[in-house]
Design a protein around this motif. Structure first.
Motif, PDB file in Angstrom:
ATOM      1  N   LEU A 143     -21.683  80.474  13.487  1.00 60.22           N
ATOM      2  CA  LEU A 143     -21.930  81.760  14.152  1.00 60.22           C
ATOM      3  C   LEU A 143     -20.697  82.239  14.916  1.00 60.22           C
ATOM      4  O   LEU A 143     -20.424  83.441  14.986  1.00 60.22           O
ATOM      5  CB  LEU A 143     -23.136  81.630  15.094  1.00 60.22           C
ATOM      6  CG  LEU A 143     -24.404  82.311  14.592  1.00 60.22           C
ATOM      7  CD1 LEU A 143     -24.255  83.829  14.579  1.00 60.22           C
ATOM      8  CD2 LEU A 143     -24.786  81.808  13.218  1.00 60.22           C
ATOM      9  N   LEU A 146     -18.499  83.866  12.339  1.00 60.84           N
ATOM     10  CA  LEU A 146     -19.047  85.151  11.899  1.00 60.84           C
ATOM     11  C   LEU A 146     -18.948  86.208  13.004  1.00 60.84           C
ATOM     12  O   LEU A 146     -18.676  87.383  12.733  1.00 60.84           O
ATOM     13  CB  LEU A 146     -20.503  84.970  11.469  1.00 60.84           C
ATOM     14  CG  LEU A 146     -20.724  84.131  10.205  1.00 60.84           C
ATOM     15  CD1 LEU A 146     -22.213  83.942   9.947  1.00 60.84           C
ATOM     16  CD2 LEU A 146     -20.054  84.779   9.002  1.00 60.84           C
ATOM     17  N   ALA A 147     -19.183  85.797  14.254  1.00 62.66           N
ATOM     18  CA  ALA A 147     -19.113  86.761  15.356  1.00 62.66           C
ATOM     19  C   ALA A 147     -17.713  87.342  15.482  1.00 62.66           C
ATOM     20  O   ALA A 147     -17.544  88.545  15.732  1.00 62.66           O
ATOM     21  CB  ALA A 147     -19.542  86.094  16.664  1.00 62.66           C
ATOM     22  N   VAL A 150     -17.326  89.847  12.690  1.00 63.16           N
ATOM     23  CA  VAL A 150     -18.085  91.062  13.011  1.00 63.16           C
ATOM     24  C   VAL A 150     -17.353  91.883  14.065  1.00 63.16           C
ATOM     25  O   VAL A 150     -17.294  93.120  13.985  1.00 63.16           O
ATOM     26  CB  VAL A 150     -19.514  90.695  13.480  1.00 63.16           C
ATOM     27  CG1 VAL A 150     -20.219  91.906  14.094  1.00 63.16           C
ATOM     28  CG2 VAL A 150     -20.323  90.152  12.307  1.00 63.16           C
ATOM     29  N   LEU A 163     -26.582  92.326   7.902  1.00 68.68           N
ATOM     30  CA  LEU A 163     -26.178  90.929   7.981  1.00 68.68           C
ATOM     31  C   LEU A 163     -27.388  90.027   7.770  1.00 68.68           C
ATOM     32  O   LEU A 163     -28.429  90.208   8.401  1.00 68.68           O
ATOM     33  CB  LEU A 163     -25.550  90.638   9.349  1.00 68.68           C
ATOM     34  CG  LEU A 163     -24.185  91.266   9.624  1.00 68.68           C
ATOM     35  CD1 LEU A 163     -23.804  91.067  11.089  1.00 68.68           C
ATOM     36  CD2 LEU A 163     -23.120  90.694   8.710  1.00 68.68           C
ATOM     37  N   TYR A 205     -34.117  90.389   9.559  1.00 64.98           N
ATOM     38  CA  TYR A 205     -32.867  90.332  10.328  1.00 64.98           C
ATOM     39  C   TYR A 205     -32.529  91.673  10.960  1.00 64.98           C
ATOM     40  O   TYR A 205     -31.408  91.893  11.415  1.00 64.98           O
ATOM     41  CB  TYR A 205     -31.715  89.877   9.415  1.00 64.98           C
ATOM     42  CG  TYR A 205     -32.047  88.613   8.673  1.00 64.98           C
ATOM     43  CD1 TYR A 205     -31.876  87.368   9.266  1.00 64.98           C
ATOM     44  CD2 TYR A 205     -32.602  88.667   7.395  1.00 64.98           C
ATOM     45  CE1 TYR A 205     -32.224  86.206   8.602  1.00 64.98           C
ATOM     46  CE2 TYR A 205     -32.959  87.504   6.717  1.00 64.98           C
ATOM     47  CZ  TYR A 205     -32.773  86.277   7.325  1.00 64.98           C
ATOM     48  OH  TYR A 205     -33.128  85.123   6.678  1.00 64.98           O
ATOM     49  N   ASP A 223     -25.863  94.541  14.736  1.00 61.93           N
ATOM     50  CA  ASP A 223     -25.237  93.400  14.075  1.00 61.93           C
ATOM     51  C   ASP A 223     -25.341  92.146  14.937  1.00 61.93           C
ATOM     52  O   ASP A 223     -25.488  91.029  14.419  1.00 61.93           O
ATOM     53  CB  ASP A 223     -23.763  93.696  13.784  1.00 61.93           C
ATOM     54  CG  ASP A 223     -23.567  94.625  12.587  1.00 61.93           C
ATOM     55  OD1 ASP A 223     -24.553  94.849  11.847  1.00 61.93           O
ATOM     56  OD2 ASP A 223     -22.442  95.125  12.400  1.00 61.93           O
ATOM     57  N   LEU A 227     -26.945  88.580  13.912  1.00 59.84           N
ATOM     58  CA  LEU A 227     -26.296  87.285  14.117  1.00 59.84           C
ATOM     59  C   LEU A 227     -27.238  86.324  14.839  1.00 59.84           C
ATOM     60  O   LEU A 227     -27.318  85.135  14.502  1.00 59.84           O
ATOM     61  CB  LEU A 227     -25.004  87.460  14.909  1.00 59.84           C
ATOM     62  CG  LEU A 227     -23.832  88.119  14.170  1.00 59.84           C
ATOM     63  CD1 LEU A 227     -22.710  88.461  15.151  1.00 59.84           C
ATOM     64  CD2 LEU A 227     -23.301  87.208  13.060  1.00 59.84           C
ATOM     65  N   CYS A 276     -29.066  82.340  21.661  1.00 59.21           N
ATOM     66  CA  CYS A 276     -29.778  82.928  20.522  1.00 59.21           C
ATOM     67  C   CYS A 276     -30.754  84.001  20.981  1.00 59.21           C
ATOM     68  O   CYS A 276     -30.792  85.106  20.423  1.00 59.21           O
ATOM     69  CB  CYS A 276     -30.510  81.821  19.757  1.00 59.21           C
ATOM     70  SG  CYS A 276     -31.372  82.398  18.290  1.00 59.21           S
ATOM     71  N   CYS A 279     -29.291  87.349  21.982  1.00 62.11           N
ATOM     72  CA  CYS A 279     -28.986  88.209  20.827  1.00 62.11           C
ATOM     73  C   CYS A 279     -30.226  88.947  20.345  1.00 62.11           C
ATOM     74  O   CYS A 279     -30.122  90.062  19.814  1.00 62.11           O
ATOM     75  CB  CYS A 279     -28.428  87.375  19.675  1.00 62.11           C
ATOM     76  SG  CYS A 279     -26.844  86.612  19.988  1.00 62.11           S
ATOM     77  N   ALA A 291     -19.692  91.445  19.956  1.00 67.64           N
ATOM     78  CA  ALA A 291     -19.704  90.201  19.180  1.00 67.64           C
ATOM     79  C   ALA A 291     -18.699  89.208  19.763  1.00 67.64           C
ATOM     80  O   ALA A 291     -18.894  87.990  19.683  1.00 67.64           O
ATOM     81  CB  ALA A 291     -19.391  90.497  17.724  1.00 67.64           C
TER      82      ALA A 291
END
Length: 723
Positions: A143, A146-147, A150, A163, A205, A223, A227, A276, A279, A291
């Motif tokens: 993550l 990916l963050a 992003v 995503l 998602y 986004d 994530l 988590c 988010c 992000a």
């Protein structure tokens, strides 16, 4: 700090592991059998999606394998499809990032628009998941990567809006790459492809504002939500919401809160769950603002540092619950208020109401594991107490004993009991109740030992176990059992060094290694051993913390303390010039601290000790004038401490020592007039102690000797011979 790389995925056939299509569509009008694109050799079909067919192809000019995406319906495609295809081309073309699939070429053949894209041969994250959760650190690492990707897209003005694991492709060595920007939204410079009422994306998602179809509200935070949904799935094996069909899933996204991760995966670290769930907040403003902020918190967690996100408080959870069940909420509002008021009065009667209510809210939050925060807050208050007066400590003890007595055998409850028992042991030792302290420390250590046995892979329990073993060692030292203290400190350090070997970036463990090495050195010195190796270990750990976090004043302060302690070794070894150099540097560093820190008692104690030790080093080098200045400065610092804590016996006796050094030097230099007020202050302090402790002969004898010394000084000032 770099995060650990993901393990290499197991791939049997790289050519066949491109993500499967999410939808089935008709063959493009050109037909794959007759499709010809100049410069490319079509090798086979990889998959189909809502807009096009993806082929595996060879780009002849560069002899490389590419993914060739061709628009469904070709020249007969409607304006919406063409606009979306064009949007994807524009979005991907402007993004250059190692974790975003690259576009090589945009073109058209036989009336069919196409994209030539980077071919990623390791499959998709959806393939790798298959309802199998990741290891915590692997999930955080993925993550984090990916963050950052992003954030790069957002910086370029592109929001992905779709995503999901199927759109995260993996290289054979596990490097993730974000793909399929077909629903991407350009934040500036282009017209929106969708309109209000369109629901674009994958429901499981999809952020609530995206699921509502109000496209004007869809921005970068959607986004971040996605994530978070992927992190949720990585940790639990499934997305936060999953209905029987897409419509039911959308309704859940709009109206329900995700189940806390620790209910589905009890071993999930609390801070990772907090990241988590932040988010996944329904309101975009409550999510991470960027992000990058999410990536930063994941780095903090991975390195063992405190995260910025905070768990949802009980009041926020109650509000969310009330929003979904307004009638029921109205019925219980009065009873909840009454309960909060009762507990606040019973436990925190001497605190201001707002502090009491907040503590009560945290205590009620035990079901989600957040009582740890209340215990930690109380622990900070306990350890910041500069004088062991009974009332404040007894109030904290009441709180700890209530937690210590709670029933239940869930990991959270066991952890809370062990923490509370440990802090109760600390308080009992401060209150000189040795029997109660021994029992509480034993209960705490046994509790953490049991948790470590149940969850051997969770470093938090072993770290807390080592922490309270060390605090038990401090209790033994205070009780005069230095051999026992040394044994417990060495035991705690062995555990911590083992944890540190497994994760060199765990900041909390590094802090504890520094602290316990420092304390062990002190115990070894008292036992007559060589304390320098332990001080050197503390110094090495703390120097590394300062190097890694140069703006953190606490780490720098701890380093200064260790340097000062090491200077005492030099003094014992008569290395006076070296000690002087170190202590002058320490005082220079301490002078640079801001006013807020300079107002704290710990700061005054440290500065006072530095001045007094420097005075010793100077006096030994036959520099009496300089030594006198340092002794006077140290005494001044201790005077401020005694003024703030007039009942503290240790502070008053240390002040007496400082004054004694000064008066001895003044008398030796023949400065009798200056020595008189110094000795008078010593006498005043001894008179107070003799009155408070009439059975202690030492104080009475000191009063008599200082009265006699004063008489002799007065005679000397008058030029009379001593009697």
């Amino acid at each position: 700090m770099p995060l650990e790389p993901l393990p290499r995925p197991r791939v049997d056939d790289a050519a066949s592991t491109v993500p499967p299509p999410q939808d089935t569509v008709a063959e493009p009008s050109s037909g794959s059998a007759t499709l010809h694109i100049a410069g490319y050799e079509i090798l086979g079909e990889l998959g189909r999606g809502g807009m096009g067919v993806v082929y595996r192809a060879r780009q002849l000019s560069l002899e490389r394998i590419v993914a060739l995406k061709v628009l469904v319906a070709g020249p007969h495609a409607n304006a919406g499809l063409l606009a979306r295809f064009r949007a994807e081309a524009e979005a991907v073309a402007k993004l250059q990032h190692p974790n975003i699939v690259q576009v090589y070429e945009v073109g058209a053949t036989q009336g069919c628009p196409y994209l030539s894209l980077e071919f990623v041969a390791g499959g998709s994250l959806a393939d790798k998941l298959q309802r199998n959760p990741f290891a915590f650190r692997d999930a955080a690492t993925l993550l984090h990567t990916l963050a950052l990707a992003v954030q790069a897209a957002h910086d370029a003005g592109v929001v992905h809006r779709d995503l999901k694991p199927a759109n995260i492709l993996l290289t054979p060595d596990g490097l993730p790459k974000i793909a399929d920007f077909g629903l991407a939204k350009q934040l500036t410079g282009s017209q929106a492809v969708t309109q209000t009422g369109d629901i674009m994306g994958t429901p499981a998602y999809m952020a609530p504002e995206q699921a509502s179809g109000v496209t004007k509200n869809v921005g970068p935070t959607c986004d971040i939500y996605a994530l978070g949904a992927m992190l949720y799935e990585l940790l639990t094996g499934g997305p936060p919401f999953r209905g029987r069909d897409p419509v039911e899933t959308v309704l859940q996204v709009l109206s329900q809160e995700p189940i806390p991760l620790r209910r589905l995966a009890p071993k999930t670290p609390r801070d990772l769950e907090t990241i988590c769930l932040k988010c996944l907040e329904k309101q975009p403003a409550k999510r991470y603002a960027t992000a990058q902020a999410l990536a930063d918190d994941l780095s903090r967690w991975s390195e063992g540092r405190p995260i910025q996100a905070r768990p949802t408080s009980l009041s926020e959870k109650a509000w969310k619950w009330a929003r979904r069940r307004p009638a029921a909420a109205a019925l219980v509002a009065v009873s909840l208020l009454s309960l909060a008021t009762f507990i606040a009065y019973g436990v925190w009667k001497n605190r201001q109401l707002n502090q009491a209510l907040q503590t009560t809210i945290e205590a009620h939050d035990r079901a989600e594991g957040n009582l740890r925060r209340a215990i930690d807050a109380a622990a900070r208050r306990i350890t910041r107490a500069n004088d062991s007066t009974a009332n404040p400590l007894l109030e904290e003890l009441t709180f700890m004993e209530q937690i210590r007595a709670q029933a239940g055998e869930t990991p959270d409850v066991q952890n809370e009991r062990a923490l509370a028992a440990g802090w109760a042991g600390y308080i009992y030792s401060e209150l000189n109740d040795s029997a109660a302290a021994e029992k509480a420390f034993g209960e705490s250590i046994a509790g953490f030992t049991n948790l470590v046995r149940q969850f051997p892979e969770d470093p938090t329990y072993r770290r807390d176990q080592a922490n309270f073993i060390a605090r038990y060692g401090a209790f033994l030292a205070r009780s005069g059992d230095n051999e026992g203290a040394k044994r417990e400190y060495e035991r705690a350090l062995a555990m911590l060094e083992d944890l540190l070997a497994k994760n060199l970036q765990d900041v909390e463990v590094r802090i504890l290694v520094g602290a316990e090495s420092n304390d062990l050195a002190s115990i070894v010195g008292q036992l007559g051993g060589d304390s320098e190796p332990a001080y050197r270990r503390a110094l090495a750990v703390r120097e590394k913390l300062v190097a890694d976090f140069p703006d953190d004043r606490d780490y720098r302060f701890d380093l200064t303390l260790t340097e000062m302690n090491l200077s005492t070794v030099k003094l014992r070894q008569q290395r006076n010039s070296e000690a002087e150099t170190v202590l002058r540097q320490c005082l220079k560093e301490l002078a640079a601290y801001p006013a807020k820190i300079q107002s704290e008692d710990t700061y005054h104690r440290t500065v006072a000790a530095a001045h007094l030790n420097l005075g010793v080093a100077l006096e030994r080098q036959n520099k009496p004038a300089d030594a006198e200045i340092e002794y006077a400065a140290g005494g001044h610092e201790f005077e401020q401490l005694v003024e703030a804590h007039p009942q503290s016996v240790p502070l008053r006796t240390t002040l007496i020592d400082a004054l004694h050094n000064l008066s001895k030097l003044q008398i030796a230099k023949g400065k009798y007039g200056e020595a008189i007020p110094t000795v008078e202050r010593e006498l005043q302090l001894y008179l107070q102690l003799a009155k408070e402790f009439p059975d202690d002969r030492q104080y009475a004898d000191s009063v008599a000797s200082h009265q006699k010394a004063l008489d002799q000084l007065h005679r000397a000032v008058k030029g009379l011979p001593p009697e």
